[in-house]
Each structure stands twice: as structure tokens, then as C-alpha cells.
Design a protein around this motif. Structure first.
Motif, short mmCIF file in Angstrom:
data_model
loop_
_atom_site.label_atom_id
_atom_site.label_comp_id
_atom_site.label_asym_id
_atom_site.label_seq_id
_atom_site.Cartn_x
_atom_site.Cartn_y
_atom_site.Cartn_z
N GLY A 17 0.80 -1.22 0.00
CA GLY A 17 0.00 0.00 0.00
C GLY A 17 0.84 1.27 0.00
O GLY A 17 0.39 2.32 0.42
N ARG A 50 -3.98 1.88 -3.09
CA ARG A 50 -4.73 0.85 -2.37
C ARG A 50 -4.05 -0.52 -2.54
O ARG A 50 -3.69 -0.90 -3.65
CB ARG A 50 -6.15 0.79 -2.96
N TRP A 69 3.63 -9.25 6.55
CA TRP A 69 4.47 -8.96 5.39
C TRP A 69 4.85 -10.28 4.73
O TRP A 69 5.24 -11.21 5.44
CB TRP A 69 5.72 -8.20 5.86
N GLU A 129 13.21 -1.79 0.44
CA GLU A 129 13.50 -0.50 -0.19
C GLU A 129 14.97 -0.52 -0.61
O GLU A 129 15.73 -1.35 -0.13
CB GLU A 129 13.28 0.64 0.81
N ALA A 160 18.05 -8.11 -2.23
CA ALA A 160 17.11 -8.74 -3.16
C ALA A 160 15.96 -7.77 -3.35
O ALA A 160 15.34 -7.35 -2.39
CB ALA A 160 16.60 -10.07 -2.63
N TYR A 161 15.74 -7.43 -4.60
CA TYR A 161 14.66 -6.51 -4.97
C TYR A 161 13.54 -7.34 -5.56
O TYR A 161 13.73 -8.01 -6.57
CB TYR A 161 15.22 -5.49 -5.96
N TRP A 162 12.43 -7.37 -4.87
CA TRP A 162 11.27 -8.09 -5.38
C TRP A 162 10.00 -7.38 -4.98
O TRP A 162 10.05 -6.38 -4.27
CB TRP A 162 11.25 -9.56 -4.97
N THR A 166 5.53 -8.01 -4.17
CA THR A 166 4.53 -9.03 -3.85
C THR A 166 4.04 -9.74 -5.11
O THR A 166 3.75 -10.93 -5.09
CB THR A 166 3.34 -8.35 -3.13
N ALA A 182 20.78 -2.90 -6.17
CA ALA A 182 20.09 -4.09 -5.67
C ALA A 182 20.73 -5.36 -6.20
O ALA A 182 20.37 -6.46 -5.81
CB ALA A 182 18.62 -4.04 -6.07
N THR A 216 6.59 -2.55 -13.15
CA THR A 216 6.81 -2.65 -11.70
C THR A 216 6.36 -1.39 -10.95
O THR A 216 6.13 -1.44 -9.75
CB THR A 216 8.31 -2.82 -11.38
N VAL A 251 17.80 0.85 -8.15
CA VAL A 251 16.40 1.28 -8.03
C VAL A 251 16.44 2.67 -7.39
O VAL A 251 16.98 2.85 -6.31
CB VAL A 251 15.59 0.31 -7.15
N ARG A 306 10.11 5.10 -6.60
CA ARG A 306 8.89 4.79 -7.34
C ARG A 306 8.74 5.77 -8.50
O ARG A 306 9.02 6.97 -8.34
CB ARG A 306 7.68 4.91 -6.42
P1 ATP Z 1 1.91 -1.03 -3.35
O1 ATP Z 1 2.20 -1.87 -4.55
O2 ATP Z 1 0.65 -1.42 -2.67
O3 ATP Z 1 2.05 0.42 -3.57
P2 ATP Z 1 4.53 -1.82 -2.42
O4 ATP Z 1 4.94 -1.71 -3.84
O5 ATP Z 1 5.38 -1.14 -1.42
O6 ATP Z 1 3.03 -1.35 -2.23
P3 ATP Z 1 5.49 -4.49 -1.95
O7 ATP Z 1 5.13 -5.50 -2.96
O8 ATP Z 1 5.57 -4.94 -0.53
O9 ATP Z 1 4.41 -3.35 -2.01
O10 ATP Z 1 6.88 -3.83 -2.29
C1 ATP Z 1 7.53 -3.93 -3.54
C2 ATP Z 1 8.31 -2.69 -3.82
O11 ATP Z 1 9.29 -2.48 -2.81
C3 ATP Z 1 9.09 -2.71 -5.10
O12 ATP Z 1 8.28 -2.34 -6.19
C4 ATP Z 1 10.22 -1.73 -4.82
O13 ATP Z 1 9.79 -0.41 -5.02
C5 ATP Z 1 10.48 -1.92 -3.35
N1 ATP Z 1 11.61 -2.82 -3.05
C6 ATP Z 1 11.54 -4.03 -2.47
N2 ATP Z 1 12.75 -4.55 -2.24
C7 ATP Z 1 13.63 -3.66 -2.70
C8 ATP Z 1 15.08 -3.64 -2.76
N3 ATP Z 1 15.82 -4.61 -2.27
N4 ATP Z 1 15.65 -2.56 -3.34
C9 ATP Z 1 14.90 -1.55 -3.84
N5 ATP Z 1 13.55 -1.52 -3.79
C10 ATP Z 1 12.92 -2.56 -3.23
#
Ligand code: ATP
Ligand code: MG
Length: 620
Positions: free
Chosen positions: A247, A251, A290, A368, A390-392, A394, A417, A479, A493, A496
């Protein structure tokens, strides 16, 4: 687990093979789990319709428990510890018995294959028992955060359609008692939901109300002797677990991952990143809501048959807690959110140096981009530990980019990342969706051909998934992130895409400026937003630091020297964060523009809203 170590070039070749020939790449990975019936196909269909390991039948609980019994009965499956350092040890034999008992009671409550079960629990062994019990029955697990608003929780019960809810009576966090069962009572009284039965784990307390015909106290009904519940055979593509995104940008979206492919993908991911050895102890610092918690504690640690640590409470409850827990259990591997790593840094070296951490091999960051300052701090204070990333997301729970130390000697580049993760495939594209060369900033898109791409819940015709992720850049999964690669293929990265600041002639990712600000020795955290073409920074000074004009000017100079003009600085006590610890910049933008922030149901603490408004009063 013996393993070959590859060069960077060989890993690139592996990533290429995975994209060009997913059948070959994933075929042998099917052996990470045991099957009742072997899959007939490895992959079929194009994303987002792809199916994986079709025809294969399996069971997560069987894979996490039963199959280890012959060789690992007495091995520790989990240690549990809370912030007061009370602890418990659970062997694989205990796990087997407890999962069976929990499954027996859930089936008495009517749970059967395909049914969704909701859960609201802290990180305790019973959370593992009940989750695996749901999977034993072939059910779909929906774990919710403790601390969501009443309305959000009611929405999620309805969205996931669960008739049964498993809840712990209470938990403690930072010495505060959180009365989970009382909260659930309120939600169920106020809102109409499909929940018919609430199974309560009393945890030794009985100071809560029991609603006749709805609430069942687990301790009252738990079988005393041994029971055995046969694991259901579940087809690989059947949903296993529902997750909601954090979120951060809007949403939260409800998605599901599968019983077969998802578990295989995670086991590949963690072999590649950690390559755990048989005796490794792995601690994942995360709350249950989480995805990180279930990914580690349900779908990887017990599936691999190694040892996990469950931690209940707040990591900064005591300054030395982190290293004391590492020492207590000789923890080798830590998986942490970025925000937790920042918390350790803000506590100072006491957090990582009080206990003996010589057992620690790798700390993995997720959530992040890890800023360079935090990486340097970790490196200096834990020189024997490798920091991994690790960048991933949900929606895509195979890393997009990572530092897979388990398969190769990957040099860590601060701020990045990591490299293209074998099995994933990302590209950087411009506004028109045209791929960009290294060093050019753009949107991160995917060609997700792997078994960890989620499908949306309640989206049988794939309409929502296509609209949400596949329409912005036709042919690619978007993404929502912004970044670039360097000439070695490392991904940076930058934040957003929605938050990108458009200054004259340049687009700036939030991380670019934030990582400069946080290198200031008196700064704990920072978040920047664009206001028109101006940059506005919200800065949390370190504890005990005077937030004055001098500091403000200092930070501006810091930024100017790095090439960024920061227009205004607002000092705040803390930043608005989601429950998974991500900075909600859209909320900052909305408050500054005096607009409605939209869905902020996952904001960790609503009081931050007032604090921010107060801090902004002084901003002309
Ligand atoms: P929503 O999609 O509801 O706005 P969210 O994107 O924060 O929330 P998650 O799926 O928990 O929901 O988070 C994924 C996001 O977190 C990725 O798109 C990226 O922006 C960030 N992220 C996750 N891990 C990393 C990382 N290791 N380095 C950089 N960014 C990361
Ligand atoms: Mg997202």
C-alpha cells in the motif's frame, strides 16, 4: 548443500537460459519439493496466463514436515524468542505433531481443500503450526497484519472470503500489550464479514470475551494424544496463499501465489542468495503480515529442513537485542527489512556489537533500496558479514535483481540491488516502452516467465491484472519503479516512478537525493518529494540533535555539492511508513498539496498525520 560457484558471466548466461528456455531452467528445480504425482509440463502459456508444473500434485505441509521425519526428528525446526528474551525450542518432531493437531481442529471446523483461512497472529510457533495446517488441508492462507484498521481488516475478510479466522488473544510489542482478540470482536460486531468461526489461541490468558457458537478456544479442544491428518494432494497451480501489497503507492492489491511453482521459486531464490548449509540458523525479522515472514518461515526454512528463528516483539525494545539474539542461537543468516537495518544504525554500534555475532554470515536486505550510508555502517561494524540485497515485489516473488552469493562471487555495489536474477528478466524502458542502454534512467519493466509471478485474487478473467500491470507498457509487466543499470548489469532502483521529481532538464529518483541527505552525520532518515520542479525534503534528525537553521543550511549545502538543489527542508520526528516499513511519499505529497491522500489503510501509525501537519505549519 553442495553447490557450484559461478562467475558473473556464467550467471548472466544462466539468466539468459532461464528466459530463452524456461523449460530447461526450471525442470530440475522441480526436485526441490516432493510430489505425489510428477508434473506433466514445466511451463505452458504466456504471462499473465502462465501455468507451471501442471498436473503435478503436492502438499506444502508434507514438504515442510513429514518428509523430514525420518532424518530430522530431533533437529530444531524453530527457536522462538520474544523481546524479553523468553524462548522456546521446537523440533521437527514437535512441528509434525503440532501441525497435525492444528489441522485436525481446522478440519473439525469445516476447513477443506480450496477454503480460505484468515490469520491474525504474532511471530510465534503456533503461527507456523496453523499456517502449515491450512496447507495440509489444501486450504488457502490469508495472513493479515495486526494493527490494520477495523475497516481494512473487514474489507480483507470479505475480499479473501474466509469463514474461519485463527487469532492469538494478545501479543506484546515494545512492552505494549496488543489485545488482538478484543480488536477482532469489534471488527466482527461492526462489519458484516463471512467469518463464522474464530479459533483463539489464548496464550495462557483468559481475559477476553468468548462469543458462543463463534469462538473456540484452541487449548480447550486441542487433541491430547497423537493425531494424524493426511495431507491433501493439491495441484501445483492451485492458490496457496493470498498477499496484499504494502500500500505504498495506492490501495493494496490482493494477489495469490501457488502451491507448487511458488514454493519451488522461493527455494531456488534462497539457494542462490544464501545457499544455506544443513546446520544453518536463519532469522527473518518481520511481522506476519508482510510476505517476507511466510516466505521464509513457511515456504523455505522448513521445506529445506533447516532451523528458523521466530522473533515476537520490537527489535529496538532493547538496544542490544539484535546481537543478543544472534549470539543466543548462533544465527548464520538474517533476512531483514530495510527499515529494520536503518533502526539498527540509528541505535548505534551497541545494536550489533553487544553480543557475539561471529556466527553471522549474510544479512539480506529487502523492502527499499538500501542507502549507501547504511551499507557502509553495516560493513564497518560487522566486517565479517556480507550484506546481500534482493529486490522483489509481492506480485513477483522471485528476486528481480539480487546479489546471489550462494551461486557466485558477486561483488556488492553500494546503492545497487544487484544483478539480473536468474529466472527473472527486467529491462529499463523510456516513456514509450523502448529499452534503454546502461546508465540511462527509466522505468523498470519485466518479462515475467517464472513460477513466482502472482495472479490477482478474485480476477478469474485476468482483467484486473492486465489493467493494473500490463497496460502501461504493452508486452511488459510494469513494476512502478524507476532506475537504471550500470555497464556490468547492476540495477539501481531510484524509487517509485510516481515519485520521480521533474526538475529542469532532469528527472530525479527520490533515492538519489535521500541518499545524499542521510550521509549527513546528524541525520537519521529522510524522504524527498517534488513540489512542482522544487525539491522538498523531510528530515528526521538523529536523537539529541538540535534541528536548527544551521543544520538546515548544512543539509542544503550537502545536497548542492552533490548536484541537487533542495528548496525546503522540514524537520520531523518520524516519516510516514507502511506496516512493512516503507516510506509513504504520496502521503507527504498529499499533505503538502492539501489534498486527500487516498487509501492509507496500511499506514503504520495514524498519529503521524497530525505530526506532519504540525511540522508543516511553519513552512511558508
Ligand atoms: P503497493 O504496490 O501497494 O504500492 P509496495 O509496492 O510497497 O506497495 P510491496 O510489494 O511490498 O508493495 O513492495 C515492492 C516494492 O518495494 C518494489 O516495487 C520496490 O519499489 C520496493 N523494493 C523491495 N525490495 C527492494 C530492494 N531490495 N531494493 C529496492 N527496492 C525494493
Ligand atoms: Mg507495488
Amino acid at each position: 548443500m553442495s553447490w557450484k560457484i559461478y562467475s558473473l558471466d556464467q550467471i548472466r548466461a544462466m539468466a539468459k537460459l532461464a528466459v530463452e528456455n524456461p523449460n530447461t531452467f526450471w525442470r530440475d528445480k522441480a526436485n526441490y519439493i516432493s510430489w505425489f504425482k510428477q508434473p506433466e509440463k514445466i511451463v505452458e502459456g504466456e504471462p499473465p496466463y502462465t501455468k507451471w508444473f501442471s498436473g503435478g500434485t503436492t502438499n506444502i505441509s508434507y514438504n515442510a514436515v513429514d518428509r523430514h521425519l525420518p532424518s530430522k526428528k530431533d533437529k530444531v525446526a524453530f527457536y522462538w524468542i520474544n523481546e524479553k528474551l523468553d524462548s522456546k525450542t521446537i523440533s521437527y518432531q514437535d512441528l509434525y505433531q503440532e501441525v497435525n493437531k492444528a489441522a485436525y481442529i481446522l478440519s473439525e471446523l469445516g476447513v477443506k481443500k480450496g477454503d480460505t483461512v484468515s490469520m491474525l497472529m504474532p511471530s510465534i510457533p503456533e503461527a507456523v503450526y496453523f499456517s502449515l495446517a491450512v496447507h495440509r488441508l489444501g486450504g488457502v492462507l490469508a495472513i493479515h497484519y495486526i494493527g490494520l484498521s477495523e475497516e481494512t481488516l473487514a474489507y480483507r475478510f470479505n475480499d479473501c472470503g474466509s469463514k474461519v479466522l485463527v487469532v492469538a488473544s494478545k501479543t506484546f510489542r515494545n512492552d505494549n500489550e496488543i489485545r488482538v482478540k478484543d480488536f477482532v470482536d469489534k471488527v466482527l460486531e461492526k462489519y458484516s464479514t463471512p467469518i463464522e468461526k474464530v479459533l483463539v489461541l489464548s496464550r495462557g490468558y483468559s481475559d477476553f470475551n468468548v462469543k458462543q457458537n463463534r469462538d473456540i478456544i484452541y487449548e480447550d479442544v486441542k487433541p491430547r494424544g497423537k493425531v494424524y491428518v493426511k495431507p491433501e494432494e493439491v495441484e501445483a497451480n492451485e492458490p496457496a496463499t493470498i498477499y496484499y501489497t504494502s500500500g505504498t503507492t495506492g490501495r493494496p492489491k490482493g494477489l495469490y501465489h501457488t502451491n507448487g511453482g511458488y514454493v519451488i521459486a522461493l527455494n531456488w531464490a534462497f539457494r542462490a542468495i544464501f545457499n544455506p548449509t544443513e546446520n544453518d540458523v536463519w532469522w527473518t525479522i518481520s511481522e506476519l503480515g508482510w510476505p517476507v515472514w511466510p516466505m521464509a518461515n513457511l515456504y523455505t526454512i522448513p521445506v529445506m529442513g533447516i532451523t528458523g528463528v521466530l522473533f515476537e516483539g520490537y527489535i529496538a525494545y532493547k538496544r542490544d537485542l539484535f546481537s543478543r539474539i544472534v549470539e543466543r542461537f548462533n544465527v548464520n543468516l538474517v533476512w531483514s527489512s530495510t527499515t529494520t537495518l536503518y533502526t539498527l544504525k540509528s541505535i548505534g554500534e551497541e545494536s550489533v556489537k553487544s553480543g557475539d555475532t561471529s556466527s553471522l554470515r549474510i544479512i539480506l536486505n529487502t523492502g527499499e533500496p538500501l542507502n549507501v550510508g547504511a551499507w557502509i555502517w553495516l560493513n564497518q561494524n560487522l566486517p565479517h558479514v556480507r550484506i546481500a540485497d534482493a529486490y522483489w515485489m509481492t506480485e513477483h516473488l522471485l528476486p528481480i535483481a539480487a546479489t546471489p552469493y550462494g551461486i557466485g562471487e558477486i561483488p556488492y555495489k553500494a546503492g545497487s540491488a544487484g544483478i539480473q536474477f536468474p529466472g527473472s528478466y527486467f529491462l529499463i524502458v523510456d516513456d514509450e516502452g523502448k529499452p534503454l542502454p546502461p546508465k540511462q534512467k527509466g522505468y523498470i519493466v519485466l518479462k515475467p516467465l517464472n513460477p513466482a509471478s502472482a495472479k490477482m485474487w478474485n480476477d478469474p478473467n485476468y482483467e484486473r491484472i492486465i489493467k493494473q500491470y500490463w497496460s502501461r507498457f504493452p508486452g511488459y509487466f510494469y513494476t512502478g519503479d524507476y532506475g537504471y543499470t550500470d555497464e556490468d548489469g547492476y540495477l539501481y532502483v531510484l524509487g517509485r516512478a510516481d515519485d520521480v521529481i521533474r526538475t529542469e532538464g532532469e528527472r530525479i529518483g527520490t533515492l538519489e537525493v535521500e541518499s545524499v541527505i542521510v550521509t549527513h552525520p546528524q541525520v537519521a532518515e529522510a524522504a524527498v518529494i517534488g513540489k512542482g520542479s522544487n525539491i522538498l525534503a523531510f528530515v528526521v534528525p538523529k536523537q539529541g540533535v538540535e534541528a536548527d537553521e544551521q543544520l538546515m543550511n548544512d543539509i542544503k549545502t550537502y545536497c548542492r555539492n552533490a548536484g541537487y538543489i533542495v528548496d525546503k527542508i522540514v524537520f520531523v520526528k518520524r516519516l510516514p511508513k507502511t506496516k512493512s516499513g516503507k516510506i509513504m511519499r504520496r502521503l507527504l505529497k498529499a499533505i503538502v498539496a492539501n489534498e486527500n491522500p487516498g487509501d492509507i489503510s496500511t499506514l503504520d501509525d495514524m498519529r503521524v498525520l497530525e505530526e506532519l501537519k504540525e511540522a508543516l505549519k511553519n513552512l511558508s
